[in-house]
Design an enzyme around this catalytic site. Structure first.
Site, PDB file in Angstrom:
ATOM      1  N   PRO A   2      18.019  21.974  34.015  1.00 55.20           N
ATOM      2  CA  PRO A   2      19.313  22.435  34.962  1.00 55.20           C
ATOM      3  C   PRO A   2      19.568  24.162  34.443  1.00 55.20           C
ATOM      4  O   PRO A   2      19.734  24.230  33.082  1.00 55.20           O
ATOM      5  CB  PRO A   2      20.815  21.906  34.930  1.00 55.20           C
ATOM      6  CG  PRO A   2      20.657  21.262  33.843  1.00 55.20           C
ATOM      7  CD  PRO A   2      18.734  20.901  33.845  1.00 55.20           C
ATOM      8  N   GLU A   3      18.526  25.382  36.069  1.00 55.44           N
ATOM      9  CA  GLU A   3      19.226  26.567  35.018  1.00 55.44           C
ATOM     10  C   GLU A   3      20.355  26.967  36.046  1.00 55.44           C
ATOM     11  O   GLU A   3      21.333  26.207  36.459  1.00 55.44           O
ATOM     12  CB  GLU A   3      18.139  27.358  35.702  1.00 55.44           C
ATOM     13  CG  GLU A   3      16.606  26.888  34.247  1.00 55.44           C
ATOM     14  CD  GLU A   3      15.055  27.554  35.575  1.00 55.44           C
ATOM     15  OE1 GLU A   3      14.863  28.610  34.981  1.00 55.44           O
ATOM     16  OE2 GLU A   3      14.000  26.611  35.172  1.00 55.44           O
ATOM     17  N   HIS A  97      22.263   5.588  29.030  1.00 55.75           N
ATOM     18  CA  HIS A  97      22.213   7.333  28.935  1.00 55.75           C
ATOM     19  C   HIS A  97      23.710   8.154  29.049  1.00 55.75           C
ATOM     20  O   HIS A  97      23.460   8.866  28.943  1.00 55.75           O
ATOM     21  CB  HIS A  97      21.099   7.567  29.463  1.00 55.75           C
ATOM     22  CG  HIS A  97      20.371   7.548  29.556  1.00 55.75           C
ATOM     23  ND1 HIS A  97      19.326   7.186  28.265  1.00 55.75           N
ATOM     24  CD2 HIS A  97      19.087   6.649  30.095  1.00 55.75           C
ATOM     25  CE1 HIS A  97      18.124   6.767  27.949  1.00 55.75           C
ATOM     26  NE2 HIS A  97      18.107   5.954  28.774  1.00 55.75           N
ATOM     27  N   ARG A 116      18.662  12.870  27.196  1.00 62.55           N
ATOM     28  CA  ARG A 116      17.896  13.380  25.263  1.00 62.55           C
ATOM     29  C   ARG A 116      19.074  14.187  24.006  1.00 62.55           C
ATOM     30  O   ARG A 116      18.529  14.408  23.177  1.00 62.55           O
ATOM     31  CB  ARG A 116      16.675  14.330  25.695  1.00 62.55           C
ATOM     32  CG  ARG A 116      15.281  13.687  26.836  1.00 62.55           C
ATOM     33  CD  ARG A 116      14.206  14.468  26.513  1.00 62.55           C
ATOM     34  NE  ARG A 116      14.187  15.687  25.614  1.00 62.55           N
ATOM     35  CZ  ARG A 116      12.884  16.482  26.475  1.00 62.55           C
ATOM     36  NH1 ARG A 116      12.993  16.738  27.093  1.00 62.55           N
ATOM     37  NH2 ARG A 116      13.151  16.762  24.819  1.00 62.55           N
TER      38      ARG A 116
END
Length: 281
Positions: A2-3, A97, A116
């Site tokens: 995500p930007e 997750h 992550r």
DNA sequence: AACGCTGCCTGTGGGC
DNA sequence: TGCCCACAGGCAGCGT
């Protein structure tokens, strides 16, 4: 990854779903995601607070609560889900997750997922959020009213390193990540390894304009879906159809037909057209 | 001051 | 086939 456009899309979605929700309790499954305060304090302080607003600063999400602001960065793969588990469905929605769960009094859950575990959250007193180290040094938002050409030029003249790396620095302007850095440089016909201080006045002007227009267009399209990104509704963005170089190595440049190449700049995979973007000097 | 390096993490896919 | 390792990359923290 995500930007700014993707974070903005997440913000929009969340603000349609979670405003007015009161937090009953919080579960944290991976402590390192909580930067500050210590996890037990983090959990305790959130209890009873109501979500009043969801804002964005750069790539950071800011949840405005009764007393505090929850600062949240998705980094590479962070996602939010908002759902109402029902009997039987609860197991089906279990996901290894999921690292943070905000249990609402309504029965809904706001879940933070992150394959992550790079994402980070901090809880700070309302009014002090912009003093927090993660927000304190951020540059202007990439909109014409805040992001001015002259300060950008001053910044560039102090940097000798590759322009690609400079665009990723959140101090010159916020919100650019690896995808949009490559797209912006392609549109301005600047080689990613060009030293920032060597840009011509015209190049600086074009770059400034492209930063604003590329990010605005991507916001408009709901962001880019590459790999795993989806917004708070689980929807994909549409800007991936507009990408000219990112992930296009080996295919023909839309401008000239030359094969797009992939190299490493500033430690990151970098895509460019060797014919349109020539390294000078 | 500016810059580059490392750590944080796990899943994927290319090469052998 | 199955294994290994490079790679994906935003940001904080650190040393130079």
């Amino acid at each position: 990854m995500p930007e700014l456009p993707e974070v903005e899309s997440v913000r929009e979605g969340l603000s349609q779903m979670i405003l007015g929700e009161k937090i009953a309790s919080v579960e944290v499954g991976w402590d390192n995601i909580i930067e500050s305060p210590a996890v037990p304090i983090f959990k305790k302080r959130l209890e009873g607070q109501v979500i009043e607003d969801v804002k964005r600063r750069g790539k950071f999400l800011l949840f405005y609560l009764t007393k505090d602001v929850l600062i949240s960065h998705l980094r590479m793969e962070g996602k939010y889900q908002f759902l109402l588990p029902s009997y039987g469905e609860e197991d089906a929605t279990e996901n290894k997750h999921t690292h943070v769960i905000f249990y609402m009094e309504s029965g809904y859950q706001l879940r933070y997922l992150d394959v992550r575990k790079f994402g980070r959250m901090s809880l700070v007193e309302k009014g002090k959020e912009f003093d927090h180290k993660s927000l304190a040094k951020l540059g202007p938002e990439p909109i014409a009213e805040e992001f001015k050409l002259e300060p950008m030029r001053q910044f560039l003249t102090r940097r000798t390193k590759a322009i690609k790396g400079v665009l990723l620095d959140q101090e010159i302007v916020v919100g650019i990540g690896n995808i949009y850095a490559d797209e912006i440089l392609f549109r301005t016909k600047i080689h990613p390894e060009q030293s920032a201080k060597t840009l011509t006045e015209q190049e600086e002007k074009n770059l400034h304009e492209s930063i604003i227009t590329v990010l605005a267009e991507a916001v408009e399209k709901g962001g880019t879906t590459i790999r795993s990104y989806e917004n708070a509704f689980g929807e994909n963005g549409n800007y991936q159809d507009e990408l000219k170089v990112y992930g296009k190595e080996g295919s023909a440049c839309a401008q000239c037909g030359t094969k797009i190449e992939k190299i490493k700049v500033a430690g990151r995979g970098t895509h460019y057209c060797p014919n349109c973007q020539v390294l000078k000097g």
